[in-house]
Design an enzyme around this catalytic site. Structure first.
Site, mmCIF file in Angstrom:
data_model
loop_
_atom_site.group_PDB
_atom_site.id
_atom_site.type_symbol
_atom_site.label_atom_id
_atom_site.label_comp_id
_atom_site.label_asym_id
_atom_site.label_seq_id
_atom_site.Cartn_x
_atom_site.Cartn_y
_atom_site.Cartn_z
ATOM 1 C CG HIS A 32 -2.009 1.139 0.980
ATOM 2 N ND1 HIS A 32 -1.799 2.091 1.219
ATOM 3 C CD2 HIS A 32 -3.648 1.140 0.781
ATOM 4 C CE1 HIS A 32 -2.946 3.173 0.988
ATOM 5 N NE2 HIS A 32 -3.556 2.281 0.784
ATOM 6 C CD GLU B 146 -5.863 2.811 -3.240
ATOM 7 O OE1 GLU B 146 -6.017 2.897 -2.337
ATOM 8 O OE2 GLU B 146 -5.175 1.657 -2.325
#
Lengths: 217, 217, 217, 217
Positions: free
Chosen positions: B86, B134
């Site tokens: 992430h 993302e």
């Protein structure tokens, strides 16, 4: 007792190990703290009455952080303190200081690890609750720091005391015999940090009990 | 749904949030995965029947690692997969590959995050189960990637498909309206990664329900 | 040729080593690139006409960064390219991609290292100029990757070509004999990455010359 | 004076800047140290007689390290010391201690940066030559630490002196006026760490000269 990430101290086995430690505490009055993996903190904290520490916590406040470990989360799970800067999870200096400060705010016990006397003094200057001196080259060897480097332990105690009169001092690395525990205390520390010596033992209870008895000598 | 380290998604509140997600899944049939903090995985996995992911796992095997997260430990706690890399927990390239490989061995679903189209293609070449695109600059802004950068999402899907025909593609960052979900699917993804848009909502159930309904449009 | 941080390839000795490489290039026409330490780039680039690479560069633009290595700075010092993500200087995935992109902008040759076939394919998907496959466990051993793992080299070439038809493929680790060079080329690579095999040799010129000759077989 | 990675202090411009500093030193007798990027150390050390520091050095001995910075290499290039742990290049605690020890062995001056009073004391306990206190939130702002946080500077001096009577104490961050220099000295420090305040100035010589004159007040 640091559970690290051994299979023998993961999940159900981690709970059994914590119960063995609790039994020894009840029998001997010795103070034993268990530091399981993050995912096991909650069920161990429910299962036993002895103190549970995290193995690490991140220097963050609640917010947008993924894969991090929040002080608030380990506390709600039942931890009362945390290891910081273990030689297998080393941190930047400013992070260590931020975590010590965070622990103070959240009423968590801070135990910071250090790899040599000079680093131990450096840690002590930041005023955590506990400093634990562990020479990395002895970790997991079964050769105890108290036997291999007694003068280094003594020197660490001296350097640490020079900058911080109140801090609790532990030592660790290679502690595998009950006499290592007794020697460590005689060298001026207040206890020991152990892992594989107990986790990997055939019967952890027996070793833990012997270690606890050694603190009374 | 990534719980991150918000107080609204820690401890008891994390369980409530997971139950809201489970309710929406039961009502709508939508597939919702929750990714709580490490310490909360076990209790959430017990409380709900929807899949639970970790937010991170370390590229290690059982052994002498302190403060690390073992694949075996999150699995025993009830996780069926994990987020990897992430943007708030970025990893070295070789670590990402090692974790993907570890997940394959341990039968855990691997979902690797990527910050731009080129990185997404790079991730896809390592063949994880899921790649999630993302753009970090939009995370937490409420400005959805599907609205702000639709052509970048389309380009990502194209580049990813060129190197990997089978991988599941998600997108995320700024997803806060149900139309963002619908648009994301139209741009060629199979779902979205969400966090603050739901966690910080007054009533997460209502938003989740709206998002789930939007997948049917 | 990666100079690493050996004393034999630091300062004045680095210049001599680069001159030996230049001599071999002039004699044989073989293409040799030298990658000295940052502080030695400028004097080597002045002393020789063969290409000079940095061993690393940071994913930054000019600004407030201390102790970092600016692409503009290595270029002004005379470097024409850089190694990226060597197994001894591993980077986060997003950093690798940012550096590749930076090299493209600044007209520097990007050579990204990878530790296994899957990582090599992942690197190739980001389209640097060169990917260099080096299994870390063989680095510095004298056991050549081309001899110990020929099928892994072949597999790497295959996986890389699947995602990138144009990229230059090198291999390295343990290259110490001229036949290792010849074999590497036969396995489908365009050259080798060498370090200790030459730097630590009694007479680097002789080894380099033999390696250069081996490329003609 | 930290050159960081500004274009105004890279390559040829770095040499000019160092010459301006040398001129001020000759005119005023003020002690000025320049810390350019790695690639510029050698040519600056040749061009000027004032001391040259590196901005960072790695805690390694000569050997198989790629993209690292060897103490021996910066020394051969002409550096006489190094910055350590700048807030833009933070290090693990054990690394800082290892570099301080390395500098002692190699006869290099060690200047360790610290982000707050407690960290400054921690640094001082490791006995480097210099500790430099710089609150990161003020770096590059033009708001001087000596003006914004005078009591924090005083407190830092007090905490540092408690663990180390001999260490040289500097402060930095936001120093942009000559009065900031004078105030810093009055607060008990022996000098200042500056960067953008001079590097980005229209005429760095004028600012440097004013700063040097302020040390005489």
């Amino acid at each position: 007792m640091n559970f690290k990430t051994y299979l023998e101290s993961t999940g159900k086995k981690a709970v059994e190990l914590a119960k063995a430690a609790e039994k020894v505490t009840k029998e001997t009055g010795a103070s034993i703290v268990v530091a399981p993996q993050f995912v096991d903190i909650a069920r161990i904290a429910k299962a036993v009455e002895i103190p549970v520490f995290a193995q690490h916590v991140d220097p963050i406040k609640p917010g947008s952080y993924t894969g991090h470990v929040l002080a608030e989360a380990i506390k709600e799970a039942g931890a009362v303190g945390t290891l910081i800067n273990h030689s297998e999870r080393q941190l930047k200096l400013s992070e260590i200081e931020a975590i010590i400060s965070l622990c103070r705010d959240k009423d968590l016990v801070s135990c910071v690890c250090a790899n040599n006397p000079s680093v131990s003094a450096s840690v002590a200057a930041m005023r955590p609750d506990i400093v634990s001196f562990e020479p990395p080259e002895l970790i997991g060897t079964g050769v105890a720091v108290s036997k291999a480097q007694p003068e280094v332990v003594t020197n660490t105690v001296k350097l640490v005391r020079r900058v911080n009169a109140d801090i609790t001092i532990l030592c660790g690395a290679g502690i595998s015999q009950s006499e290592d525990v007794a020697t460590s205390l005689k060298l001026g520390t207040s206890g020991v940090l152990v892992a594989s010596g107990i986790v990997k033992a055939k019967d952890p209870y027996i070793i833990l009990r012997a270690f606890a008895d050694a603190t009374k000598l």
